[in-house]
Write a protein that holds these residues in place. Structure first.
Motif, PDB file in Angstrom:
ATOM      1  N   PHE A 156       0.824  -1.203   0.000  1.00  0.00           N
ATOM      2  CA  PHE A 156       0.000   0.000   0.000  1.00  0.00           C
ATOM      3  C   PHE A 156       0.862   1.258   0.000  1.00  0.00           C
ATOM      4  CE2 PHE A 156      -1.437   3.438   2.719  1.00  0.00           C
ATOM      5  CZ  PHE A 156      -2.479   3.928   1.966  1.00  0.00           C
ATOM      6  N   TYR A 157       1.818   1.289   0.908  1.00  0.00           N
ATOM      7  CA  TYR A 157       2.587   2.516   1.102  1.00  0.00           C
ATOM      8  C   TYR A 157       3.419   2.861  -0.123  1.00  0.00           C
ATOM      9  CZ  TYR A 157       5.647   5.916   3.338  1.00  0.00           C
ATOM     10  OH  TYR A 157       6.342   7.050   3.657  1.00  0.00           O
ATOM     11  N   PHE A 158       4.091   1.879  -0.692  1.00  0.00           N
ATOM     12  CA  PHE A 158       4.971   2.164  -1.816  1.00  0.00           C
ATOM     13  C   PHE A 158       4.245   2.108  -3.162  1.00  0.00           C
ATOM     14  CE2 PHE A 158       7.974   1.020   1.482  1.00  0.00           C
ATOM     15  CZ  PHE A 158       8.927   2.019   1.334  1.00  0.00           C
ATOM     16  N   GLY A 159       3.058   1.519  -3.193  1.00  0.00           N
ATOM     17  CA  GLY A 159       2.336   1.423  -4.446  1.00  0.00           C
ATOM     18  C   GLY A 159       1.217   2.414  -4.621  1.00  0.00           C
ATOM     19  N   LEU A 160       0.640   2.901  -3.517  1.00  0.00           N
ATOM     20  CA  LEU A 160      -0.563   3.726  -3.629  1.00  0.00           C
ATOM     21  C   LEU A 160      -0.449   5.088  -2.956  1.00  0.00           C
ATOM     22  CD1 LEU A 160      -3.250   0.960  -3.033  1.00  0.00           C
ATOM     23  CD2 LEU A 160      -2.468   1.898  -5.197  1.00  0.00           C
ATOM     24  N   VAL A 161       0.643   5.342  -2.272  1.00  0.00           N
ATOM     25  CA  VAL A 161       0.862   6.661  -1.679  1.00  0.00           C
ATOM     26  C   VAL A 161       1.903   7.382  -2.530  1.00  0.00           C
ATOM     27  CG1 VAL A 161       1.642   7.919   0.360  1.00  0.00           C
ATOM     28  CG2 VAL A 161       0.272   5.852   0.621  1.00  0.00           C
ATOM     29  N   PRO A 174      18.938 -12.106 -10.256  1.00  0.00           N
ATOM     30  CA  PRO A 174      19.329 -11.045  -9.316  1.00  0.00           C
ATOM     31  C   PRO A 174      18.905 -11.398  -7.893  1.00  0.00           C
ATOM     32  CG  PRO A 174      17.420 -10.380 -10.621  1.00  0.00           C
ATOM     33  CD  PRO A 174      17.909 -11.662 -11.210  1.00  0.00           C
ATOM     34  N   PRO A 175      19.744 -11.132  -6.928  1.00  0.00           N
ATOM     35  CA  PRO A 175      19.348 -11.391  -5.536  1.00  0.00           C
ATOM     36  C   PRO A 175      18.202 -10.481  -5.122  1.00  0.00           C
ATOM     37  CG  PRO A 175      21.412 -10.176  -5.619  1.00  0.00           C
ATOM     38  CD  PRO A 175      21.084 -10.558  -7.032  1.00  0.00           C
ATOM     39  N   GLU A 176      17.389 -10.965  -4.223  1.00  0.00           N
ATOM     40  CA  GLU A 176      16.250 -10.191  -3.749  1.00  0.00           C
ATOM     41  C   GLU A 176      16.731  -8.944  -3.002  1.00  0.00           C
ATOM     42  OE1 GLU A 176      12.176  -9.601  -3.687  1.00  0.00           O
ATOM     43  OE2 GLU A 176      13.317 -11.211  -4.643  1.00  0.00           O
ATOM     44  N   PRO A 177      16.194  -7.756  -3.323  1.00  0.00           N
ATOM     45  CA  PRO A 177      16.596  -6.547  -2.586  1.00  0.00           C
ATOM     46  C   PRO A 177      16.349  -6.699  -1.090  1.00  0.00           C
ATOM     47  CG  PRO A 177      15.372  -5.961  -4.565  1.00  0.00           C
ATOM     48  CD  PRO A 177      15.258  -7.447  -4.419  1.00  0.00           C
ATOM     49  N   TRP A 231      13.479  -7.836   3.675  1.00  0.00           N
ATOM     50  CA  TRP A 231      12.978  -7.480   2.351  1.00  0.00           C
ATOM     51  C   TRP A 231      11.486  -7.204   2.457  1.00  0.00           C
ATOM     52  CZ3 TRP A 231      15.001 -12.771   0.368  1.00  0.00           C
ATOM     53  CH2 TRP A 231      14.133 -13.804   0.728  1.00  0.00           C
ATOM     54  N   MET A 232      10.907  -6.626   1.425  1.00  0.00           N
ATOM     55  CA  MET A 232       9.548  -6.115   1.569  1.00  0.00           C
ATOM     56  C   MET A 232       8.571  -6.618   0.528  1.00  0.00           C
ATOM     57  SD  MET A 232      10.681  -2.243   2.587  1.00  0.00           S
ATOM     58  CE  MET A 232       9.291  -1.543   1.757  1.00  0.00           C
ATOM     59  N   PHE A 233       9.026  -7.084  -0.602  1.00  0.00           N
ATOM     60  CA  PHE A 233       8.093  -7.414  -1.671  1.00  0.00           C
ATOM     61  C   PHE A 233       8.171  -8.882  -2.072  1.00  0.00           C
ATOM     62  CE2 PHE A 233       9.129  -2.844  -2.348  1.00  0.00           C
ATOM     63  CZ  PHE A 233       7.926  -2.368  -1.857  1.00  0.00           C
ATOM     64  N   GLY A 287      13.150   4.888   0.309  1.00  0.00           N
ATOM     65  CA  GLY A 287      12.646   4.036   1.376  1.00  0.00           C
ATOM     66  C   GLY A 287      12.451   2.589   0.996  1.00  0.00           C
ATOM     67  N   ALA A 288      12.809   2.199  -0.229  1.00  0.00           N
ATOM     68  CA  ALA A 288      12.652   0.811  -0.663  1.00  0.00           C
ATOM     69  C   ALA A 288      14.006   0.118  -0.670  1.00  0.00           C
ATOM     70  CB  ALA A 288      12.017   0.752  -2.049  1.00  0.00           C
ATOM     71  N   PRO A 289      14.031  -1.189  -0.400  1.00  0.00           N
ATOM     72  CA  PRO A 289      15.303  -1.924  -0.409  1.00  0.00           C
ATOM     73  C   PRO A 289      15.928  -1.961  -1.795  1.00  0.00           C
ATOM     74  CG  PRO A 289      13.597  -3.170   0.739  1.00  0.00           C
ATOM     75  CD  PRO A 289      12.915  -2.036   0.043  1.00  0.00           C
ATOM     76  N   LEU A 290      17.243  -2.055  -1.813  1.00  0.00           N
ATOM     77  CA  LEU A 290      18.015  -2.132  -3.040  1.00  0.00           C
ATOM     78  C   LEU A 290      18.639  -3.521  -3.160  1.00  0.00           C
ATOM     79  CD1 LEU A 290      19.830   1.316  -2.689  1.00  0.00           C
ATOM     80  CD2 LEU A 290      17.798   0.818  -4.055  1.00  0.00           C
TER      81      LEU A 290
END
Length: 691
Positions: free
Chosen positions: A285-290, A582-585, A605-607, A556-559
């Motif tokens: 929600f936070y990273f996709g809709l805000v 690729p490794p997961e951020p 990780w977040m996603f 604010g998102a992982p790399l």
């Protein structure tokens, strides 16, 4: 959620209002200091409910900001209801808001203050004793009574308060017949468009009863939108701690047993008669809709440094929207960022296609969050700073290994208090402590050289020498959550510092070189594209340069990128390494180089579903393999962030995990109690075969 408190107040925090989390002028009644203290909302505690602000974006452009990132920025459901009560298109029919388990929520009074109830009514349901107390609270306040037209004292029966736009109903939600009769008596129109709100209510019921409510609402309200905010993912380490918390409160989360994940919750509503259903966790929600602009605004409101706990909590709460009737489909909350399948095994159900490595507990207690570790000459491990049960940085500790195994002793001298600093082993055996913080507003600015003087373990405390260093040149800005590694340039040793954050910058992208011969901060030519600003990443010394992986970026998102700072004739050059797959951020992990392999352990990780285990990145073939950690023998949930790890010097390499856990604002503090060893020979062999 904004509540009434002991006095007849619509409770908001004046301190939060001063920081522009939400306006205070919509309430005329002043607040006392005592009420302010009781109602000061914890950081992120109502994060999920704020997602409602985006829920009806197609109905209303006046959206409330997300509340939970820094502190409570407003009322959880207010903007959902604003959009519902004030649609973009003209709607001749009246609308209804049905709040299940409303408690002492002051939603109606805020909607009334914003003049949003001309064509809408609010129906609040809760247990009779709760409704009775709320009615008495409202009745004792003249300012609140003024907002109820045709106010009458609390009524006998299930309807405790009644006005043209507000009905307070006391009834047991589990009895659908009583609920239906009470709502009919209160004047609910079953055919009118209805917004149903359920904020962490149904999960406290037996699952059979909560399922019945979901089915009942779909049948009785054919033009409705159901919005539910609850917990999810009970089986990973954070989920286990979350469940323990609610069990201690005698409030078990019943729904998690049958509906443990996002997809199960979505299917639940479809099976119970809802036509469409969308479900996303709060990170989605936070990273996709805000909007990025709104995220920037909220994150700048006050200092914040509990990223791991915040993102973990957001991954364990979801917002679900389910629609009945074609008119409601437009309000479904559709995720823009889809969760990827877990690259590692899920707890308790390891798929055969995902390799795993065994994590073995060692019966030596080492607790701490935000520490830094460094290997010393002779196989000792130095632990500095951090926070433990005894406080912040009260002791500096040394791990010793003998024939009987690992043991821990304190040192006679302390290296001082700091968190999220770096401890870099230097040529000659000393350790350099750089950066860190004592609080999000107080960075640590001194530089310490720690020398170890081993003595017999039988003598008790070990001796260290702590020497403050005075440097010349232009030093980098203070920082924490950075990395520091030893590099060589023209036969001279340097401390290389990259990234981090401080009280004014969310993520730093500058670099610094400290010459270790003369302690002078100097400029060294660096070519290539510098990696994006980040903090909580890893940096390992590698072939005279540095390998940088992961971290949390400015947004604010992982790399998940890998860059190498390699030696050149003039200085150094950045080069990005493209790895497949690729490794997961991730961030807040630890990393080590073994030969031509980069080992990345733990982190956040977040996603993706699941939790990070051990990633092995082959630098020669540019391939990667993700391993899950088999923690079945570890006697506590193993939360691998804010921890330390070191490669032990033994015949067969192993990874030693120390400290870690989480200091969650909602569920309390969890400490990883024991040392944990991860056996590496099989991992290194399997990763070579896979690549």
């Amino acid at each position: 959620m904004a509540f009434f408190v002991d006095g007849p107040l619509a409770a908001v925090s004046p301190s939060a209002a001063r920081r522009e989390h939400f306006p205070l002028n919509r309430f005329k009644e002043p607040m006392t200091a005592a009420c302010s203290a009781r109602r000061r909302l914890q950081r992120g505690a109502t994060s999920g409910t704020s997602s409602s602000s985006t829920l009806c974006a197609k109905w209303s452009e006046d959206l409330l900001s997300l509340t939970g990132v820094i502190t409570c920025a407003g009322e959880p459901w207010t903007t959902v209801c604003e959009g519902f009560c004030r649609p973009q298109t003209a709607a001749p029919e009246d609308r209804q808001i049905l709040s299940l388990g409303a408690g002492f929520d002051s939603l109606f009074f805020r909607l009334h203050a914003d003049a949003l109830l001309d064509r809408a009514s609010v129906f609040e349901l809760d247990f009779p004793d709760v409704a009775h107390r709320k009615a008495a609270l409202i009745s004792s306040s003249e300012p609140l009574k003024e907002r109820l037209d045709c106010f009458s004292p609390p009524l006998p029966g299930p309807i405790h308060l009644s006005s043209s736009h507000y009905q307070l109903v006391g009834v047991d939600l589990r009895d659908q017949k009583q609920v239906e009769a009470a709502l009919r008596a209160a004047g609910m129109d079953w055919a009118a468009p209805t917004l149903i709100l359920s904020e962490v209510v149904l999960t406290y019921m037996e699952t059979q009863r909560s399922d019945a409510i979901i089915s009942w609402a779909a049948k009785l309200l054919p033009q409705s939108l159901f919005v539910m905010y609850e917990q999810v993912r009970p089986h990973d380490p954070f989920g286990c701690i979350m469940q323990e918390h609610f069990l201690k409160m005698n409030s078990p989360l019943h729904a998690l047993t049958q509906y443990p994940d996002i997809s199960a919750q979505r299917q639940r509503f479809l099976d119970k008669g809802w036509q469409q259903s969308m479900c996303l966790d709060m990170n989605q929600f936070y990273f996709g809709l805000v909007s990025e602009e709104e995220r920037d605004r909220v994150e700048s409101l006050e200092p914040f440094d509990e990223y791991e706990e915040w993102h973990q909590k957001c991954s364990h709460y979801f917002i679900l929207t389910a629609s009945a009737g074609a008119l409601m489909d437009q309000a479904l909350l559709v995720p823009r960022t889809k969760l990827r399948p877990s690259p590692v095994a899920s707890p308790g159900q390891p798929p055969s296609s995902v390799p795993s490595c065994r994590a073995r507990p060692i019966p030596t207690c080492v607790e701490g969050l935000g520490m830094a570790s460094s290997c010393l000459w002779g196989g000792y491990i130095l632990l500095t700073g951090g926070i433990s049960r005894t406080g912040r940085g009260a002791e500096t500790r040394v791990l010793l290994r003998d024939q009987e195994g690992w043991s821990m002793v304190c040192t006679e001298q302390s290296a001082g208090m700091r968190l999220h600093h770096s401890a870099t082993p230097l040529p000659g055996g000393a350790v350099l402590l750089y950066g860190g913080r004592s609080s999000p507003l107080r960075p640590v600015t001194d530089l310490l050289r720690v020398s170890f003087q081993p003595c017999s373990p039988a003598l008790g405390a070990q001796k260290i020498q702590v020497e403050p260093l005075t440097c010349t040149g232009d030093s980098p800005p203070p920082r924490w959550r950075h990395t520091a590694a030893a590099v060589r340039h023209r036969d001279r040793d340097f401390l290389f510092v990259f990234g981090g954050k401080n009280q004014s910058e969310r993520a730093l992208g500058d670099i610094g070189f400290l010459c270790l011969d003369d302690l002078h901060w100097t400029q060294v030519p660096v070519e290539g594209v510098t990696p994006a600003p980040r903090h909580s990443h890893s940096a390992c010394s590698y072939e005279g340069g540095v390998l940088v992986f992961g971290g949390l970026g400015e947004g604010g998102a992982p790399l998940g990128d890998i860059s190498v700072l390699g030696q050149t004739e003039r200085g150094f050059c950045w080069e990005r390494i493209d790895v497949h797959p690729p490794p997961e951020p991730r961030y807040s992990h630890r990393a080590h180089v073994v030969g031509q392999k980069l080992l990345v352990v733990g982190g956040v990780w977040m996603f993706s579903e699941g939790v990070p285990g051990l990633a092995v990145i082959d630098l020669a073939t540019c391939t990667s393999v993700e391993f899950s950690l088999d923690t079945a023998s570890v006697p506590h949930p193993l939360m691998l962030h804010s921890f330390c790890s070191e490669l032990t010097a033994s015949e067969e390499p192993e990874l030693l995990l120390m400290g870690g856990g989480g200091n969650c604002f909602s569920f309390g503090t969890h400490w990883n109690r024991h040392l944990v060893s991860v056996e590496l020979p099989a991992v290194l062999t399997l990763s070579t075969v896979a690549s």
